[in-house]
Scaffold this motif. Structure first.
Motif, short mmCIF file in Angstrom:
data_model
loop_
_atom_site.label_atom_id
_atom_site.label_comp_id
_atom_site.label_asym_id
_atom_site.label_seq_id
_atom_site.Cartn_x
_atom_site.Cartn_y
_atom_site.Cartn_z
N VAL A 98 0.84 -1.20 0.00
CA VAL A 98 0.00 0.00 0.00
C VAL A 98 0.88 1.25 0.00
O VAL A 98 0.64 2.20 -0.75
N LEU A 99 1.91 1.25 0.83
CA LEU A 99 2.83 2.38 0.88
C LEU A 99 3.51 2.60 -0.47
O LEU A 99 3.61 3.73 -0.95
N THR A 100 3.93 1.52 -1.09
CA THR A 100 4.55 1.61 -2.41
C THR A 100 3.56 2.14 -3.45
O THR A 100 3.91 2.99 -4.26
N ALA A 101 2.34 1.67 -3.39
CA ALA A 101 1.32 2.12 -4.34
C ALA A 101 1.04 3.61 -4.18
O ALA A 101 0.97 4.34 -5.18
N TYR A 102 0.91 4.07 -2.95
CA TYR A 102 0.69 5.51 -2.73
C TYR A 102 1.86 6.34 -3.25
O TYR A 102 1.67 7.38 -3.87
N GLN A 103 3.06 5.87 -2.99
CA GLN A 103 4.24 6.60 -3.43
C GLN A 103 4.30 6.66 -4.96
O GLN A 103 4.54 7.72 -5.54
N MET A 104 4.09 5.54 -5.61
CA MET A 104 4.15 5.50 -7.07
C MET A 104 3.02 6.32 -7.69
O MET A 104 3.23 7.05 -8.67
N LEU A 105 1.82 6.24 -7.13
CA LEU A 105 0.68 6.98 -7.68
C LEU A 105 0.87 8.49 -7.51
O LEU A 105 0.73 9.24 -8.49
N SER A 106 1.21 8.92 -6.32
CA SER A 106 1.36 10.37 -6.09
C SER A 106 2.54 10.93 -6.87
O SER A 106 2.44 11.98 -7.51
N GLY A 107 3.67 10.23 -6.87
CA GLY A 107 4.83 10.68 -7.64
C GLY A 107 4.56 10.69 -9.13
O GLY A 107 4.92 11.64 -9.84
N GLY A 108 3.90 9.66 -9.62
CA GLY A 108 3.57 9.60 -11.04
C GLY A 108 2.63 10.70 -11.48
O GLY A 108 2.81 11.31 -12.54
N LEU A 109 1.62 10.99 -10.65
CA LEU A 109 0.69 12.07 -10.99
C LEU A 109 1.38 13.42 -10.99
O LEU A 109 1.14 14.26 -11.88
N LEU A 110 2.24 13.66 -9.99
CA LEU A 110 2.97 14.93 -9.96
C LEU A 110 3.88 15.09 -11.17
O LEU A 110 3.95 16.16 -11.78
N LEU A 111 4.56 14.02 -11.54
CA LEU A 111 5.43 14.10 -12.71
C LEU A 111 4.63 14.25 -14.00
O LEU A 111 5.07 14.95 -14.92
N LEU A 112 3.46 13.62 -14.07
CA LEU A 112 2.62 13.77 -15.24
C LEU A 112 2.18 15.23 -15.41
O LEU A 112 2.27 15.80 -16.50
N VAL A 113 1.74 15.84 -14.32
CA VAL A 113 1.33 17.25 -14.36
C VAL A 113 2.53 18.13 -14.71
O VAL A 113 2.44 19.02 -15.56
N GLY A 114 3.66 17.89 -14.05
CA GLY A 114 4.86 18.68 -14.32
C GLY A 114 5.32 18.58 -15.76
O GLY A 114 5.67 19.58 -16.39
N SER A 115 5.30 17.37 -16.28
CA SER A 115 5.75 17.21 -17.67
C SER A 115 4.76 17.83 -18.64
O SER A 115 5.15 18.39 -19.67
N ALA A 116 3.46 17.78 -18.32
CA ALA A 116 2.47 18.41 -19.20
C ALA A 116 2.62 19.93 -19.19
O ALA A 116 2.41 20.57 -20.22
N LEU A 117 3.00 20.49 -18.05
CA LEU A 117 3.14 21.94 -17.94
C LEU A 117 4.46 22.47 -18.51
O LEU A 117 4.50 23.57 -19.07
#
Length: 157
Positions: free
Chosen positions: A96-115
Protein backbone atom coordinates in the motif's frame (compact mmCIF):
# COMPACT_ATOMS: atom_id res chain seq x y z
CA UNK A 1 8.95 16.78 -8.52
CA UNK A 2 11.64 19.13 -7.24
CA UNK A 3 14.32 17.00 -8.92
CA UNK A 4 12.41 17.27 -12.19
CA UNK A 5 12.16 21.05 -11.86
CA UNK A 6 15.78 21.44 -10.76
CA UNK A 7 16.90 19.98 -14.08
CA UNK A 8 15.51 23.04 -15.85
CA UNK A 9 18.35 25.25 -14.53
CA UNK A 10 21.18 22.96 -13.35
CA UNK A 11 22.90 19.92 -14.80
CA UNK A 12 21.75 16.36 -14.04
CA UNK A 13 25.05 15.77 -12.21
CA UNK A 14 24.54 18.76 -9.93
CA UNK A 15 20.94 17.76 -9.26
CA UNK A 16 21.97 14.20 -8.47
CA UNK A 17 24.73 15.26 -6.08
CA UNK A 18 22.43 17.65 -4.25
CA UNK A 19 19.60 15.11 -4.07
CA UNK A 20 21.82 12.36 -2.75
CA UNK A 21 23.00 14.42 0.21
CA UNK A 22 19.90 12.97 1.87
CA UNK A 23 21.76 10.37 3.99
CA UNK A 24 23.86 13.18 5.41
CA UNK A 25 20.73 15.14 6.21
CA UNK A 26 19.10 12.09 7.84
CA UNK A 27 21.91 12.10 10.41
CA UNK A 28 21.52 15.83 11.06
CA UNK A 29 17.70 15.84 11.15
CA UNK A 30 17.61 12.58 13.10
CA UNK A 31 19.77 14.17 15.78
CA UNK A 32 17.82 17.43 15.90
CA UNK A 33 14.23 16.24 15.56
CA UNK A 34 14.20 12.59 16.64
CA UNK A 35 17.02 12.55 19.19
CA UNK A 36 18.94 9.77 17.46
CA UNK A 37 22.46 9.30 18.79
CA UNK A 38 25.19 8.73 16.24
CA UNK A 39 28.79 7.69 16.81
CA UNK A 40 31.67 10.06 16.08
CA UNK A 41 32.64 7.99 13.03
CA UNK A 42 29.19 8.61 11.53
CA UNK A 43 29.58 12.35 12.14
CA UNK A 44 32.98 12.17 10.50
CA UNK A 45 31.27 10.54 7.51
CA UNK A 46 28.76 13.41 7.35
CA UNK A 47 31.58 15.95 7.46
CA UNK A 48 33.54 14.14 4.75
CA UNK A 49 30.34 13.81 2.68
CA UNK A 50 29.62 17.54 2.78
CA UNK A 51 33.28 18.25 2.08
CA UNK A 52 33.00 16.02 -1.00
CA UNK A 53 29.88 17.88 -2.14
CA UNK A 54 31.69 21.19 -1.66
CA UNK A 55 34.77 19.99 -3.55
CA UNK A 56 32.63 18.62 -6.37
CA UNK A 57 30.18 21.51 -6.68
CA UNK A 58 31.80 24.34 -4.74
CA UNK A 59 32.96 26.47 -7.63
CA UNK A 60 29.87 25.83 -9.75
CA UNK A 61 27.27 25.86 -6.97
CA UNK A 62 25.09 28.89 -7.61
CA UNK A 63 22.58 29.41 -4.81
CA UNK A 64 20.82 32.03 -6.94
CA UNK A 65 19.60 29.36 -9.37
CA UNK A 66 16.24 27.86 -8.51
CA UNK A 67 17.50 24.41 -9.55
CA UNK A 68 20.11 24.40 -6.80
CA UNK A 69 17.50 25.13 -4.16
CA UNK A 70 15.07 22.60 -5.62
CA UNK A 71 17.76 19.90 -5.79
CA UNK A 72 18.62 20.50 -2.16
CA UNK A 73 14.92 20.58 -1.17
CA UNK A 74 14.50 17.15 -2.75
CA UNK A 75 17.21 15.86 -0.40
CA UNK A 76 15.50 17.55 2.56
CA UNK A 77 12.10 16.03 1.71
CA UNK A 78 13.65 12.61 1.11
CA UNK A 79 15.40 12.81 4.48
CA UNK A 80 12.20 13.75 6.27
CA UNK A 81 10.37 10.90 4.54
CA UNK A 82 13.09 8.48 5.64
CA UNK A 83 12.75 9.59 9.26
CA UNK A 84 8.94 9.42 9.11
CA UNK A 85 9.13 5.93 7.65
CA UNK A 86 11.47 4.87 10.42
CA UNK A 87 9.06 6.21 13.03
CA UNK A 88 5.70 5.22 11.50
CA UNK A 89 6.57 2.79 8.69
CA UNK A 90 5.68 -0.37 10.56
CA UNK A 91 2.03 0.75 10.70
CA UNK A 92 1.69 0.63 6.87
CA UNK A 93 1.42 -2.32 4.54
CA UNK A 94 4.49 -2.37 2.26
CA UNK A 95 2.49 -2.72 -0.95
CA UNK A 96 0.00 0.00 0.00
CA UNK A 97 2.83 2.38 0.88
CA UNK A 98 4.55 1.61 -2.41
CA UNK A 99 1.32 2.12 -4.34
CA UNK A 100 0.69 5.51 -2.73
CA UNK A 101 4.24 6.60 -3.43
CA UNK A 102 4.15 5.50 -7.07
CA UNK A 103 0.68 6.98 -7.68
CA UNK A 104 1.36 10.37 -6.09
CA UNK A 105 4.83 10.68 -7.64
CA UNK A 106 3.57 9.60 -11.04
CA UNK A 107 0.69 12.07 -10.99
CA UNK A 108 2.97 14.93 -9.96
CA UNK A 109 5.43 14.10 -12.71
CA UNK A 110 2.62 13.77 -15.24
CA UNK A 111 1.33 17.25 -14.36
CA UNK A 112 4.86 18.68 -14.32
CA UNK A 113 5.75 17.21 -17.67
CA UNK A 114 2.47 18.41 -19.20
CA UNK A 115 3.14 21.94 -17.94
CA UNK A 116 6.87 22.25 -18.64
CA UNK A 117 7.82 19.86 -21.42
CA UNK A 118 7.09 19.56 -25.12
CA UNK A 119 5.46 16.17 -25.54
CA UNK A 120 6.98 13.98 -28.23
CA UNK A 121 5.98 10.35 -28.06
CA UNK A 122 7.39 7.67 -30.32
CA UNK A 123 5.74 4.38 -29.47
CA UNK A 124 7.81 1.34 -30.40
CA UNK A 125 8.14 -2.11 -28.90
CA UNK A 126 11.43 -1.01 -27.28
CA UNK A 127 9.88 2.12 -25.74
CA UNK A 128 6.99 0.05 -24.31
CA UNK A 129 9.44 -2.46 -22.82
CA UNK A 130 11.50 0.36 -21.30
CA UNK A 131 8.42 1.95 -19.73
CA UNK A 132 7.24 -1.40 -18.35
CA UNK A 133 10.70 -2.14 -16.94
CA UNK A 134 10.94 1.29 -15.30
CA UNK A 135 7.39 1.17 -13.94
CA UNK A 136 7.49 -2.38 -12.61
CA UNK A 137 11.05 -3.42 -11.80
CA UNK A 138 12.82 -0.08 -11.29
CA UNK A 139 9.98 1.48 -9.32
CA UNK A 140 7.35 -0.77 -7.76
CA UNK A 141 9.48 -3.86 -7.08
CA UNK A 142 12.55 -1.83 -6.07
CA UNK A 143 10.67 0.31 -3.54
CA UNK A 144 8.67 -2.63 -2.19
CA UNK A 145 11.91 -4.53 -1.51
CA UNK A 146 13.45 -1.44 0.07
CA UNK A 147 10.44 -0.92 2.37
CA UNK A 148 10.36 -4.64 3.26
CA UNK A 149 14.06 -4.76 4.13
CA UNK A 150 13.93 -1.44 5.97
CA UNK A 151 10.96 -2.60 8.04
CA UNK A 152 12.63 -5.95 8.74
CA UNK A 153 15.78 -4.19 9.93
CA UNK A 154 13.77 -1.73 12.06
CA UNK A 155 11.73 -4.53 13.70
CA UNK A 156 14.89 -6.51 14.51
CA UNK A 157 16.21 -3.67 16.67
Amino acid sequence: MSIFLSLRTITPGESSILTFTNPLLVVIFGTIFVGTKYRWIQWLGVLIGFLGVFITLGASLDMQQSGTLLGFLSAVSWSIATLLLKKRGSTFDTWVLTAYQMLSGGLLLLVGSALFEKVEIEITSVSILIILWLAIMASIVQFAIWFFLYRKKTLEK
